[in-house]
Scaffold this motif. Sequence first.
Motif, mmCIF file in Angstrom:
data_model
loop_
_atom_site.group_PDB
_atom_site.id
_atom_site.type_symbol
_atom_site.label_atom_id
_atom_site.label_comp_id
_atom_site.label_asym_id
_atom_site.label_seq_id
_atom_site.Cartn_x
_atom_site.Cartn_y
_atom_site.Cartn_z
ATOM 1 N N ARG A 90 0.832 -1.214 0.000
ATOM 2 C CA ARG A 90 0.000 0.000 0.000
ATOM 3 C C ARG A 90 0.864 1.261 0.000
ATOM 4 N N ALA A 91 1.904 1.248 0.824
ATOM 5 C CA ALA A 91 2.752 2.436 0.920
ATOM 6 C C ALA A 91 3.391 2.764 -0.422
ATOM 7 N N LEU A 92 3.895 1.766 -1.116
ATOM 8 C CA LEU A 92 4.535 2.009 -2.403
ATOM 9 C C LEU A 92 3.527 2.462 -3.460
ATOM 10 N N ALA A 93 2.317 1.933 -3.415
ATOM 11 C CA ALA A 93 1.282 2.399 -4.345
ATOM 12 C C ALA A 93 0.912 3.853 -4.062
ATOM 13 N N GLU A 94 0.821 4.206 -2.794
ATOM 14 C CA GLU A 94 0.509 5.593 -2.427
ATOM 15 C C GLU A 94 1.639 6.540 -2.826
ATOM 16 N N ILE A 95 2.882 6.066 -2.733
ATOM 17 C CA ILE A 95 4.021 6.884 -3.163
ATOM 18 C C ILE A 95 3.939 7.135 -4.669
ATOM 19 N N ALA A 104 3.413 10.733 -9.062
ATOM 20 C CA ALA A 104 2.857 10.877 -10.408
ATOM 21 C C ALA A 104 1.349 11.102 -10.296
ATOM 22 N N PRO A 105 0.942 12.260 -9.771
ATOM 23 C CA PRO A 105 -0.487 12.486 -9.509
ATOM 24 C C PRO A 105 -1.308 12.533 -10.792
ATOM 25 N N GLY A 106 -2.522 12.058 -10.689
ATOM 26 C CA GLY A 106 -3.437 12.048 -11.817
ATOM 27 C C GLY A 106 -4.476 10.964 -11.638
ATOM 28 N N ARG A 107 -5.359 10.858 -12.633
ATOM 29 C CA ARG A 107 -6.445 9.878 -12.535
ATOM 30 C C ARG A 107 -6.605 9.095 -13.829
ATOM 31 N N SER A 108 -5.549 9.047 -14.648
ATOM 32 C CA SER A 108 -5.715 8.413 -15.962
ATOM 33 C C SER A 108 -5.400 6.920 -15.970
ATOM 34 N N VAL A 109 -4.665 6.427 -14.960
ATOM 35 C CA VAL A 109 -4.290 5.016 -14.904
ATOM 36 C C VAL A 109 -4.661 4.451 -13.547
ATOM 37 N N GLN A 138 -5.239 5.420 -8.288
ATOM 38 C CA GLN A 138 -5.236 6.093 -9.582
ATOM 39 C C GLN A 138 -4.075 7.076 -9.608
ATOM 40 N N ALA A 139 -3.403 7.134 -10.746
ATOM 41 C CA ALA A 139 -2.208 7.963 -10.876
ATOM 42 C C ALA A 139 -2.023 8.366 -12.332
ATOM 43 N N ILE A 140 -1.020 9.167 -12.598
ATOM 44 C CA ILE A 140 -0.572 9.591 -13.923
ATOM 45 C C ILE A 140 -1.523 10.660 -14.494
ATOM 46 N N ALA A 141 -0.933 11.777 -14.874
ATOM 47 C CA ALA A 141 -1.720 12.871 -15.447
ATOM 48 C C ALA A 141 -2.331 12.443 -16.778
ATOM 49 N N GLY A 142 -3.522 12.967 -17.057
ATOM 50 C CA GLY A 142 -4.207 12.638 -18.300
ATOM 51 C C GLY A 142 -5.710 12.699 -18.080
ATOM 52 N N SER A 199 6.876 2.812 -17.078
ATOM 53 C CA SER A 199 8.333 2.792 -17.182
ATOM 54 C C SER A 199 8.977 4.099 -16.763
ATOM 55 N N SER A 200 8.371 5.221 -17.149
ATOM 56 C CA SER A 200 8.978 6.515 -16.842
ATOM 57 C C SER A 200 8.771 6.945 -15.396
ATOM 58 N N HIS A 201 7.974 6.189 -14.650
ATOM 59 C CA HIS A 201 7.674 6.553 -13.254
ATOM 60 C C HIS A 201 8.314 5.603 -12.246
#
Length: 254
Positions: free
Chosen positions: A169-174, A179-184, A195-199, A247-249
């Motif tokens: 959980r901690a690593l997912a929250e990190i 990489a904040p966002g709701r696209s992935v 949910q993470a990654i901008a988009g 990959s980039s995150h």
Amino acid sequence: MTGRVDAEVKSYHAQCVLLADWLAGLPAEAFAAPSVLPGWDVRTLVAHIVATKAGLAERIATRVSGPAQPVADYVRAFALAAADITAQAIASTGDQSPDDLVAALRSPIDTAPAPDSAVIDGPRGAITALDFARTRLIDLVVHCDDFSRSLADRDPVRLHRPALASTTRALAEILAAQAPGRSVEVRVPPFVAVQAIAGPRHTRGTPPNVVETDPLTWLRLATGRLAFAGAVATGAVKASGLRADLSSHLPLLA
């Protein structure tokens, strides 16, 4: 101790005991075998855990003024400090015998009471007691997997379920914070989905971009033990959607 810090420290101790049980079955020569970490043999890796355990008890008792770093920022310093961490690990090994190290893993953790939000003096700067305890648990669980991979002819080190759950959980929250966002949507069943990654933001139905994997694979991805593309190629990670490439995150810390 109070609140969630207490639970994390208890999980840490339980995982230390499981590691000690596993190490107790090793022949003496196995401690001199190289680990999967460059420049570290198995005994050095054990000594690192013993020193980190002592540091957990010591640091939780400290207090500093000023704001605490978000844990997602705090862990970025790990890669920059890699050389120092290696040097400290080698130095901390000293002349301790395998029996001494295993006994130290089994010993109780003597910590002062710490509210979850207490700001302490962490090795990489100010951090809350709860976040620091979680980073130590991440370190321990990931290194237990390193032991298993180092001596792959043996059964793997048992992972304490609450410790594995907290670390996952901690690593997912990190990831979500870095990489904040709701696209992935990143799913690591049975413990967490974030949910993470901008988009484009997903609001209903099946998310168009999904990454799903198991907890152990997620730990390896997050800490640089495994490349994302390779994990997708072997089927260890299921990724669907145009944006479902982390990959980039990754890694989040190394």
